[in-house]
Design a protein around this motif. Sequence first.
Motif, PDB file in Angstrom:
ATOM      1  N   ASP A 215      10.504  67.704  22.994  1.00  0.00           N
ATOM      2  CA  ASP A 215      11.167  66.415  23.209  1.00  0.00           C
ATOM      3  C   ASP A 215      11.424  65.687  21.888  1.00  0.00           C
ATOM      4  O   ASP A 215      11.260  64.478  21.781  1.00  0.00           O
ATOM      5  N   GLY A 216      11.787  66.452  20.853  1.00  0.00           N
ATOM      6  CA  GLY A 216      12.152  65.884  19.568  1.00  0.00           C
ATOM      7  C   GLY A 216      10.996  65.471  18.680  1.00  0.00           C
ATOM      8  O   GLY A 216      11.205  64.848  17.639  1.00  0.00           O
ATOM      9  N   VAL A 217       9.762  65.811  19.056  1.00  0.00           N
ATOM     10  CA  VAL A 217       8.582  65.408  18.299  1.00  0.00           C
ATOM     11  C   VAL A 217       7.727  66.629  17.981  1.00  0.00           C
ATOM     12  O   VAL A 217       7.535  67.504  18.833  1.00  0.00           O
ATOM     13  N   ASP A 218       7.182  66.693  16.765  1.00  0.00           N
ATOM     14  CA  ASP A 218       6.245  67.761  16.427  1.00  0.00           C
ATOM     15  C   ASP A 218       4.961  67.591  17.232  1.00  0.00           C
ATOM     16  O   ASP A 218       4.358  66.518  17.235  1.00  0.00           O
ATOM     17  N   CYS A 219       4.564  68.660  17.903  1.00  0.00           N
ATOM     18  CA  CYS A 219       3.343  68.678  18.710  1.00  0.00           C
ATOM     19  C   CYS A 219       2.576  69.956  18.409  1.00  0.00           C
ATOM     20  O   CYS A 219       3.139  70.945  17.957  1.00  0.00           O
ATOM     21  N   VAL A 220       1.292  69.940  18.687  1.00  0.00           N
ATOM     22  CA  VAL A 220       0.496  71.156  18.639  1.00  0.00           C
ATOM     23  C   VAL A 220       0.628  71.799  20.014  1.00  0.00           C
ATOM     24  O   VAL A 220       0.538  71.122  21.039  1.00  0.00           O
ATOM     25  N   TYR A 221       0.865  73.103  20.036  1.00  0.00           N
ATOM     26  CA  TYR A 221       1.212  73.804  21.279  1.00  0.00           C
ATOM     27  C   TYR A 221       0.341  75.046  21.449  1.00  0.00           C
ATOM     28  O   TYR A 221       0.012  75.728  20.484  1.00  0.00           O
ATOM     29  N   ARG A 222       0.006  75.316  22.709  1.00  0.00           N
ATOM     30  CA  ARG A 222      -0.666  76.564  23.050  1.00  0.00           C
ATOM     31  C   ARG A 222      -0.215  77.007  24.433  1.00  0.00           C
ATOM     32  O   ARG A 222      -0.265  76.236  25.392  1.00  0.00           O
ATOM     33  N   LYS A 223       0.202  78.245  24.541  1.00  0.00           N
ATOM     34  CA  LYS A 223       0.521  78.833  25.837  1.00  0.00           C
ATOM     35  C   LYS A 223      -0.760  79.466  26.366  1.00  0.00           C
ATOM     36  O   LYS A 223      -1.363  80.300  25.694  1.00  0.00           O
ATOM     37  N   LEU A 224      -1.173  79.040  27.557  1.00  0.00           N
ATOM     38  CA  LEU A 224      -2.420  79.565  28.130  1.00  0.00           C
ATOM     39  C   LEU A 224      -2.195  80.861  28.886  1.00  0.00           C
ATOM     40  O   LEU A 224      -3.004  81.774  28.834  1.00  0.00           O
ATOM     41  N   ASN A 225      -1.122  80.909  29.662  1.00  0.00           N
ATOM     42  CA  ASN A 225      -0.746  82.111  30.401  1.00  0.00           C
ATOM     43  C   ASN A 225       0.721  81.953  30.798  1.00  0.00           C
ATOM     44  O   ASN A 225       1.369  81.003  30.368  1.00  0.00           O
ATOM     45  N   LYS A 226       1.238  82.827  31.612  1.00  0.00           N
ATOM     46  CA  LYS A 226       2.670  82.743  31.938  1.00  0.00           C
ATOM     47  C   LYS A 226       3.010  81.584  32.869  1.00  0.00           C
ATOM     48  O   LYS A 226       4.177  81.312  33.103  1.00  0.00           O
ATOM     49  N   PHE A 227       2.007  80.879  33.350  1.00  0.00           N
ATOM     50  CA  PHE A 227       2.227  79.764  34.261  1.00  0.00           C
ATOM     51  C   PHE A 227       1.895  78.393  33.665  1.00  0.00           C
ATOM     52  O   PHE A 227       2.182  77.365  34.266  1.00  0.00           O
TER      53      PHE A 227
END
Length: 100
Positions: A24-36
């Motif tokens: 949404d236009g902002v730097d964030c820390v991200y982690r994908k936990l699983n495919k859901f």
Amino acid sequence: MKRKRRIEVLAEDLGEAYSIQIIDGVDCVYRKLNKFCDVEISGALSRKKVPEMMVCVWDISRGETYRSRSLEYFWFAGIDVLKKELPGIIEKYKDYKPEN
């Protein structure tokens, strides 16, 4: 030597599973936990001495770019509190699957 931004330090401290993404236009820390399910952490770019950090857990079962539903929001005052509480959030949602 270039001084690292707080968000870069946070992502490194949390580990290899985390990256910095623009959401949404902002730097964030991200982690994908699983495919859901994935996790977005915002607030690290705040200039406050003790930043207010928000963790949002998203249902991404309809695709990563279509964030149809947040599963839960958490607010933390400061990075130390965030780092203490984040493992419990990850544990709670690591095996998440939508009910449908």
